[in-house]
Structures are given as structure tokens and as C-alpha cells.
Scaffold this motif. Structure first.
Motif, PDB file in Angstrom:
ATOM      1  N   THR A 145      36.145  80.676  12.683  1.00 55.94           N
ATOM      2  CA  THR A 145      34.685  80.070  12.641  1.00 55.94           C
ATOM      3  C   THR A 145      34.920  78.837  11.834  1.00 55.94           C
ATOM      4  OG1 THR A 145      33.867  81.916  13.477  1.00 55.94           O
ATOM      5  CG2 THR A 145      32.571  80.366  12.089  1.00 55.94           C
ATOM      6  N   LEU A 146      35.629  78.904  10.345  1.00 56.30           N
ATOM      7  CA  LEU A 146      35.660  78.100   9.147  1.00 56.30           C
ATOM      8  C   LEU A 146      36.410  76.825   9.793  1.00 56.30           C
ATOM      9  CD1 LEU A 146      35.792  80.482   6.013  1.00 56.30           C
ATOM     10  CD2 LEU A 146      33.869  79.266   7.248  1.00 56.30           C
ATOM     11  N   SER A 147      37.569  77.295  10.481  1.00 56.96           N
ATOM     12  CA  SER A 147      38.367  76.011  10.822  1.00 56.96           C
ATOM     13  C   SER A 147      37.543  75.052  11.848  1.00 56.96           C
ATOM     14  CB  SER A 147      39.951  76.499  11.331  1.00 56.96           C
ATOM     15  OG  SER A 147      39.844  77.122  12.473  1.00 56.96           O
ATOM     16  N   ILE A 148      36.994  76.023  12.704  1.00 52.36           N
ATOM     17  CA  ILE A 148      36.221  75.134  13.799  1.00 52.36           C
ATOM     18  C   ILE A 148      35.139  74.213  12.811  1.00 52.36           C
ATOM     19  CG2 ILE A 148      34.514  75.380  15.627  1.00 52.36           C
ATOM     20  CD1 ILE A 148      36.431  77.543  16.877  1.00 52.36           C
ATOM     21  N   LEU A 149      34.596  74.874  11.972  1.00 52.20           N
ATOM     22  CA  LEU A 149      33.604  74.112  11.151  1.00 52.20           C
ATOM     23  C   LEU A 149      34.092  72.906  10.367  1.00 52.20           C
ATOM     24  CD1 LEU A 149      30.521  74.387   9.502  1.00 52.20           C
ATOM     25  CD2 LEU A 149      32.071  75.234   7.713  1.00 52.20           C
ATOM     26  N   ALA A 150      35.358  73.066   9.854  1.00 48.18           N
ATOM     27  CA  ALA A 150      35.995  71.966   9.278  1.00 48.18           C
ATOM     28  C   ALA A 150      36.346  70.868  10.284  1.00 48.18           C
ATOM     29  CB  ALA A 150      37.266  72.290   8.544  1.00 48.18           C
ATOM     30  N   ALA A 151      36.548  71.275  11.478  1.00 47.02           N
ATOM     31  CA  ALA A 151      36.937  70.140  12.488  1.00 47.02           C
ATOM     32  C   ALA A 151      35.616  69.473  12.930  1.00 47.02           C
ATOM     33  CB  ALA A 151      37.737  70.828  13.818  1.00 47.02           C
ATOM     34  N   LEU A 152      34.451  70.368  13.056  1.00 46.68           N
ATOM     35  CA  LEU A 152      33.379  69.710  13.455  1.00 46.68           C
ATOM     36  C   LEU A 152      32.722  68.815  12.427  1.00 46.68           C
ATOM     37  CD1 LEU A 152      31.407  72.732  15.271  1.00 46.68           C
ATOM     38  CD2 LEU A 152      32.307  70.737  16.381  1.00 46.68           C
ATOM     39  N   ARG A 153      32.992  69.250  11.178  1.00 47.67           N
ATOM     40  CA  ARG A 153      32.360  68.343  10.002  1.00 47.67           C
ATOM     41  C   ARG A 153      32.889  66.925   9.934  1.00 47.67           C
ATOM     42  NH1 ARG A 153      31.006  72.203   4.822  1.00 47.67           N
ATOM     43  NH2 ARG A 153      28.963  73.045   5.688  1.00 47.67           N
ATOM     44  N   GLY A 154      34.426  66.839  10.371  1.00 48.67           N
ATOM     45  CA  GLY A 154      34.934  65.563  10.299  1.00 48.67           C
ATOM     46  C   GLY A 154      34.174  64.587  11.234  1.00 48.67           C
ATOM     47  N   ASP A 155      33.521  64.811  12.196  1.00 49.11           N
ATOM     48  CA  ASP A 155      32.489  63.998  12.923  1.00 49.11           C
ATOM     49  C   ASP A 155      31.212  64.177  12.504  1.00 49.11           C
ATOM     50  OD1 ASP A 155      34.813  62.907  14.424  1.00 49.11           O
ATOM     51  OD2 ASP A 155      34.528  64.563  15.820  1.00 49.11           O
ATOM     52  N   PHE A 156      30.727  65.230  12.154  1.00 48.83           N
ATOM     53  CA  PHE A 156      29.321  65.745  11.750  1.00 48.83           C
ATOM     54  C   PHE A 156      29.255  66.404  10.774  1.00 48.83           C
ATOM     55  CE2 PHE A 156      30.415  66.053  16.610  1.00 48.83           C
ATOM     56  CZ  PHE A 156      29.431  65.046  17.029  1.00 48.83           C
ATOM     57  N   TRP A 158      26.962  67.105   8.769  1.00 49.87           N
ATOM     58  CA  TRP A 158      25.800  67.689   8.400  1.00 49.87           C
ATOM     59  C   TRP A 158      25.978  69.364   9.159  1.00 49.87           C
ATOM     60  CZ3 TRP A 158      25.109  68.674  13.650  1.00 49.87           C
ATOM     61  CH2 TRP A 158      25.264  67.581  14.493  1.00 49.87           C
ATOM     62  N   VAL A 159      27.067  69.593   9.840  1.00 48.02           N
ATOM     63  CA  VAL A 159      27.079  71.159  10.367  1.00 48.02           C
ATOM     64  C   VAL A 159      27.054  71.915   9.254  1.00 48.02           C
ATOM     65  CG1 VAL A 159      28.571  72.628  12.001  1.00 48.02           C
ATOM     66  CG2 VAL A 159      28.344  69.992  12.523  1.00 48.02           C
ATOM     67  N   GLY A 160      26.142  73.130   9.494  1.00 47.41           N
ATOM     68  CA  GLY A 160      26.029  74.064   8.673  1.00 47.41           C
ATOM     69  C   GLY A 160      26.809  75.161   8.726  1.00 47.41           C
ATOM     70  N   ALA A 161      27.307  75.785   7.598  1.00 46.91           N
ATOM     71  CA  ALA A 161      28.057  77.228   7.637  1.00 46.91           C
ATOM     72  C   ALA A 161      27.179  78.270   7.349  1.00 46.91           C
ATOM     73  CB  ALA A 161      29.116  77.101   6.629  1.00 46.91           C
ATOM     74  N   VAL A 162      27.706  79.517   7.811  1.00 48.92           N
ATOM     75  CA  VAL A 162      26.970  80.806   7.490  1.00 48.92           C
ATOM     76  C   VAL A 162      27.931  81.710   6.984  1.00 48.92           C
ATOM     77  CG1 VAL A 162      25.688  82.953   8.261  1.00 48.92           C
ATOM     78  CG2 VAL A 162      25.240  80.859   9.329  1.00 48.92           C
ATOM     79  N   VAL A 163      27.742  82.437   5.649  1.00 50.38           N
ATOM     80  CA  VAL A 163      28.599  83.067   4.986  1.00 50.38           C
ATOM     81  C   VAL A 163      27.923  84.698   4.704  1.00 50.38           C
ATOM     82  CG1 VAL A 163      30.220  81.434   3.956  1.00 50.38           C
ATOM     83  CG2 VAL A 163      28.286  82.126   2.720  1.00 50.38           C
TER      84      VAL A 163
END
Ligand code: FDA
Length: 308
Positions: A145-156, A158-163
Motif C-alpha cells: 500500500t505504501l509503495s502504491i501511495l508513493a507511485a500515485l503521489r508522483g502524479d497526485f 494530495w493522495v492521503g495515507a492511512v497509518v
């Protein structure tokens, strides 16, 4: 002791059938879930925003094992975002995604598929003028999930994470994620986890939650303080004052149907409060986790079954 049993039941197809066919559980489901159709979600968004609340919408579903189902979930989100935009509701409502509903657990291609589906939803959110937050599921999914988050944040970005403060690894993850502009939703964690990876006792989970909160406020992230625990809510508001944060610089978040008077009270005091609003036909896993969190909910549920 019922909590762990209910969390186990949340993965059991047999118990699922029992709960799904009981009219009584339906009434309790309605307390936590907005309804099954997108129109139900939109009506609930309208009612919540009229009360001054913001919303994050969850199209219910998880643990998808078929590509077509993952794509149907993606399409449900993009259609919902188009409706939010068309009805002028997107300013007050974002969406929350479970990557397991977007194909994350599929063998071989799961991570790639979930990323592609999440990217399409982020593009739709961008077009609608709103944001996306990635829910966090059990500990086996955190790296992916964190690696998908990092990939998405490259373009967006503002994508939020949950921990989840329950996990030992989270304090390190929070330090990585706490940079300025990073939207981070801090929760205690709703999954039954092994003792090798997670705090076993509630006071330890709570203490970890406070430590994570302190890092998020100190390091300049945008904290999304997701808890119904008054101690954590008060602590967040205290940290905000200490760090000179305005009410635009952080938000409180609670689940639909839980502590609604406190939601309204915080809004009346001028704070931003976002309600996590689930809707859809696949309500079972979400519902069982809400039962597991609070003995009073379980009692209400069991009394209803007996009266059936
Ligand atoms: P805690 O469990 O200590 O409860 C504090 C008080 O809140 C209780 O005493 C009771 O008064 C009230 N309360 C809590 N739960 C209740 C319930 N079900 N019914 C009635 N009253 C209740 N988890 C996760 O693992 N991954 C995720 O992505 C998310 N996402 C998420 C988003 C948002 C916006 C919220 C608020 C929560 C989540 N969660 C989550 C769930 C979270 O991990 C946690 O399980 C619940 O929020 C319960 O923990 P509290 O922090 O509320 O405290």
C-alpha cells in the motif's frame, strides 16, 4: 473477548450468510452504512455537508480476487465522483479506497492492477476537484500500500495515507510520511494482528497514537486525526494550538453514525470534521469490524437476534 471472535467472523462466509439474512442486523447496519446505492450516498453527503461536516466516501468492498470485480469497483468510484461533481458536492466530499477492492491481492499482477485502478480514480477525483485517501488494511498489505501511495503521489501529491498506531512499524512510517503537504490519516487500527507485529494492549496502542500525533503536528504534515476517543481529539486540538495551526491545517475524522453529537460539537467550535461514509452492497466486513470495536454494539446486535 467477543471482539477477536467477531474479527475472525468478519472473514467467515458462514457467519456472513447468517448476518446477511437477519432483518435485525439490517437495522444495525443502517446505523453505520449510508445505504446500498450511489443515490443513498449522495443523499447522506448532502445531509452531512448541511451540518457543516466534510465527508470521505467508501464504496464498500474488500478482498477482491477477480479482475472484473476490481474493475467494477474502479468504475463505481469514477461514476460516483462524476455525480459528486455534477451535483456540486465535490468540494465537501472526497473518497477513501481499499486497495484490496481494486485487485491488490490478485496473484502476480495484483499490485500493478490496484495501482492502475487507483490511478484512474485519482484522475477522476482530480477532474472533480477533490482528493483520495488510501485506507490501510491488515499488516500484510502495508508495504504494498505504501509503495502504491508513493507511485500515485508522483502524479497526485494530495493522495492521503492511512497509518495504524497498533503496528510496531508505524512510528517509523509516520516519520517518513510527515513532511509538509503530506495528508496522513492516523487511526488505531481495526484488524486482528499477531503479537509479533502489533501492540497487544490498548494502552500501548493509545500511547503510540499520541506519539504519532506529536510527530505529524511537529513535522508539518496535514494530520487527519481519525478517532472517536475524546483523549485523542483533545490532544490533537491541544497540539494544533501549540504549533499555531489554524483550523485549515488539520482535521478531525469520525465514522458515520458514531459520536454524531461530538462531530457537531467540534464543528460548532469552528473545527473541520470529516465523516467516513460507507455505502454499497458489500457491507459485511466493515460492519463486523464496527461491532468488534464496542461491546455495547455487540449486545445490541445479539439482543436483536434473540428477538428475531
Ligand atoms: P477507541 O476504540 O478507543 O474508541 C474510543 C471511543 O469511541 C469508545 O469508547 C466509544 O465511545 C467510541 N467508539 C469507537 N468505536 C465505536 C463503534 N464501533 N461504535 C460505537 N462507538 C465507538 N482502521 C484501519 O485499520 N484502517 C483504516 O483505513 C481505517 N480508516 C478509518 C477512517 C476513519 C475516518 C476512522 C474514524 C477510523 C478508521 N479506522 C480504520 C478504524 C480505526 O482503526 C479504529 O478501529 C476505530 O476508529 C476505533 O478506534 P478509536 O480511535 O475511535 O478509539
Amino acid at each position: 473477548m467477543l471482539g477477536p471472535a467477531l474479527l475472525a467472523a468478519s472473514r467467515s462466509p458462514r457467519v456472513r450468510t447468517l448476518v446477511s439474512t437477519s432483518p435485525v442486523s439490517r437495522r444495525l447496519v443502517d446505523r453505520f452504512v449510508a445505504g446500498e446505492a450511489p443515490t443513498d450516498a449522495l443523499a447522506a453527503v448532502r445531509a452531512l455537508t448541511e451540518r457543516g461536516l466534510s465527508v470521505t466516501i467508501d464504496h464498500l468492498g474488500e478482498d477482491t480476487t477477480e479482475r472484473s470485480q476490481a474493475e467494477a469497483t474502479r468504475d463505481a468510484y469514477t461514476a460516483l465522483l462524476a455525480k459528486l461533481s455534477a451535483e456540486g458536492l465535490a468540494a465537501g466530499a472526497e473518497v477513501s479506497l481499499k486497495l484490496s477492492a481494486l485487485g491488490q491481492a490478485l496473484p502476480h499482477e495484483g499490485g500493478r492492477l490496484a495501482l492502475d485502478n487507483a490511478r484512474a480514480i485519482c484522475a477522476a477525483a482530480d477532474g472533480a476537484g477533490t482528493t483520495v485517501t488510501l485506507d490501510m488494511e491488515d499488516h500484510t498489505t502495508v508495504d504494498s500500500t505504501l509503495s502504491i501511495l508513493a507511485a500515485l503521489r508522483g502524479d497526485f501529491p494530495w493522495v492521503g495515507a492511512v497509518v495504524q498506531s497498533a503496528l510496531f512499524r508505524t512510528e517509523a512510517d509516520v516519520r517518513d510520511l510527515a513532511h509538509p503537504g503530506s495528508r496522513v490519516r492516523l487511526v488505531k487500527g481495526a484488524y486482528r494482528e499477531p503479537r509479533t507485529v502489533a501492540h497487544a494492549r490498548k494502552p500501548e496502542v493509545d500511547a503510540a497514537y499520541r506519539r504519532c500525533l506529536a510527530v505529524l503536528f511537529a513535522e508539518g504534515a496535514y494530520p487527519m486525526v481519525a478517532s472517536h476517543d475524546q483523549t485523542m481529539i483533545d490532544e490533537a486540538n491541544r497540539l494544533a494550538a501549540q504549533h499555531g495551526r489554524s483550523t485549515d491545517d488539520y482535521e478531525l475524522q469520525m465514522l458515520y453514525g458514531i459520536r454524531t453529537a461530538e462531530q457537531d460539537r467540534q464543528v460548532a467550535e469552528g473545527r473541520r470534521v470529516r465523516v467516513y461514509l460507507p455505502y454499497g452492497q458489500d457491507w459485511y466486513g466493515y460492519f463486523m469490524r464496527r461491532l468488534a470495536e464496542r461491546p455495547a454494539n455487540v449486545g445490541f446486535f445479539l439482543r436483536g437476534l434473540v428477538a428475531r
